[in-house]
Design an enzyme around this catalytic site. Structure first.
Site, PDB file in Angstrom:
ATOM      1  N   CYS A 333       0.835  -1.202   0.000  1.00 54.30           N
ATOM      2  CA  CYS A 333       0.000   0.000   0.000  1.00 54.30           C
ATOM      3  C   CYS A 333       0.871   1.253   0.000  1.00 54.30           C
ATOM      4  CB  CYS A 333      -0.958  -0.048   1.188  1.00 54.30           C
ATOM      5  SG  CYS A 333      -2.407   1.007   0.990  1.00 54.30           S
ATOM      6  N   HIS A 430      -3.798  -5.747   1.087  1.00 56.15           N
ATOM      7  CA  HIS A 430      -3.454  -6.092   2.464  1.00 56.15           C
ATOM      8  C   HIS A 430      -3.889  -7.532   2.743  1.00 56.15           C
ATOM      9  CE1 HIS A 430      -2.364  -2.066   3.900  1.00 56.15           C
ATOM     10  NE2 HIS A 430      -3.387  -1.595   3.200  1.00 56.15           N
TER      11      HIS A 430
END
Length: 484
Positions: A333, A430
């Site tokens: 991310c 994630h």
């Protein structure tokens, strides 16, 4: 009528999250329809709910403990710190803006309606709701407009159990002091207290319990030792990271720079649980270890600010040396965004509008965008051809030639990037390390056998273990009345 109880702490990080999770699992194991609730949370560890909102991952864990789907109403106000003085404000799963500390104090009374509405939603059809406070009710300077502790308890008429952390010392003073500073109406909400994180012979604290009783009149509902099973549960916030040891002696060292605004760091818990892996969190002032085979750049709530902090620490030079030694890097991310050539924030989402140079380890560029991506996703690792499950929670669009070599496919679309030599890669997904098959393949690439543990099942087993311990340790009369 739905029963409710609220655990408030004499301070932060006293262990409320684990106790609420354990009580939720204990109630669920006894056949009750139970739900967790936290009026206000401050954390950059967030989870995506089925309805496309975000809540603190602590409430996601507690919903897992309660065996109910996570809902935005379990954590109606989430504050995500972006700087030393300001936070992004998320209400019922959606970003409503940002506020500095003093501005948020003025905003709180306007949020009480949403909090009570969410509490009503969570309570519907439940036998029991277990509520977690935030910080401490003893912070009477913040009592006006409070929605996190006694302000909520009084408005919703939920009785309170105080939790004191004996491991940090001064637990008698913290409980007696809390009693002393609460106003009479707030004090009347407290039905008793728990002592948490005890070490040694519990009988040695008998005189302490008697002293607290003399000063407060409150009964003790139990003395809880350090719970071994709690170490297998995801930590709630970065306070826990500061206390972690630097790792264990193991054949494979994986290094993680501890960024100031690190987010969703429980991505790394499955790797920490691997016995052949030494997961080293590198703190400010430390160097990235030269023996690390893999460096993971974690998620960040403030990518540009954390990139600047990374450079200030000299970790950019460490990463360049790491690559020259033949090491690998995975960015997640915000960490993925840092690996590129540039990060452009034309709308000033993270502060003043600006464009900064990235680490230049991937041929990609990122443009910050105001629309936040929030979704649970099914994915596949293209390198290892194994299934993944995870979630996306990010701002920004990334493109570039290295995106032609995506790291994963998410819901059938390419995501992430891989360098031409395969040494550097990143993704917005994630949760990929929670896949046992992915972990096994990743570690095998370093000559390490791993991925044998069913990580998700181990978390569920740990919740059962915490519940069993609480059933044994807490006052049975209080517990039976709560779970009746």
């Amino acid at each position: 009528m739905t029963k409710a109880i609220m655990l408030q702490g004499t301070g932060s990080d006293v262990g409320k999250t684990v106790l609420v999770a354990g009580l939720c699992r204990l109630a669920a194991n006894r056949g009750l329809a139970v739900s967790p609730f936290k009026p206000q949370n401050m954390s950059n560890n967030a989870a995506v709910t089925a309805d496309g909102g975000e809540i603190g991952r602590a409430q996601w864990l507690q919903s897992l403990a309660a065996r109910v789907p996570p809902s935005v109403h379990m954590n109606p106000v989430l504050l995500k710190p972006q700087s030393e003085t300001g936070s992004q404000v998320v209400v019922q799963g959606r970003v409503v803006g940002a506020a500095r500390g003093r501005d948020y104090q003025a905003l709180k009374p306007q949020l009480l309606g949403a909090v009570l509405q969410s509490f009503e939603q969570v309570s519907a059809g439940r036998d029991l709701v277990i509520v977690e406070g935030a910080g401490s009710p003893a912070e009477i300077n913040l009592r006006a407009g409070d929605i996190a502790n006694m302000g909520f308890a009084r408005a919703a008429q939920v009785p309170v159990v105080l939790v004191g952390d004996i491991d940090r010392g001064g637990v008698i003073a913290s409980l007696v002091g809390t009693h002393a500073v609460l106003d009479p109406d707030d004090r009347a909400m407290v039905s008793g207290y728990l002592i948490n994180k005890f070490r040694g012979d519990v009988s040695l604290f008998d005189d302490g319990i008697a002293a607290i009783g003399r000063f407060t009149g409150w009964p003790c509902f139990g003395v809880v030792p350090w719970l071994k099973q709690a170490g297998r549960l995801p930590a709630e916030d970065s306070v826990a990271l500061e206390k972690l040891a630097s790792g264990q002696d193991a054949p494979l060292t994986i290094a993680v720079p501890l960024l100031p605004r690190i987010a969703n760091f429980d991505d790394l818990d499955p790797l920490a649980a691997e016995p052949m892996v030494s997961l080293v969190y590198v703190r400010s002032g430390e160097r990235l270890p030269a023996d690390a085979s893999l460096v993971i750049l974690p998620g960040s709530k403030s990518t540009i600010t954390d990139l600047e902090a990374l450079r200030t620490e000299g970790w950019d030079r460490d990463l360049a040396q790491h690559i020259r030694r033949g090491g690998r890097i995975i960015g997640l991310c915000g960490g993925y965004q840092m690996l590129g050539r540039s990060i452009d924030d034309p709308d000033g989402i993270e502060g003043a509008p600006r464009r900064v140079e990235g680490l230049g380890l991937l041929e990609i560029d990122t443009v910050m965008a105001p629309e936040k991506v929030l979704r649970n996703s099914r994915a596949r690792s293209l390198e290892h051809d194994v299934a993944l499950e995870g979630y996306e929670i990010h701002l920004g669009r990334t493109s570039g030639t290295d995106c032609l070599r995506p790291m994963v496919e998410i819901d059938g679309r390419p995501d992430g990037a891989v360098s031409a030599d395969g040494a550097v890669m990143g993704t917005y997904l994630h949760g990929l390390f929670a896949s046992d098959a992915y972990r096994r393949s990743l570690l095998a690439g370093f000559g390490i056998e791993g991925g044998a543990t069913d990580y998700r099942r181990s978390v569920d087993a740990a919740l059962d273990g915490v519940a069993d311990e609480l059933a044994r340790l807490l006052d049975p009369r209080w517990l039976d009345a709560l779970l009746a």
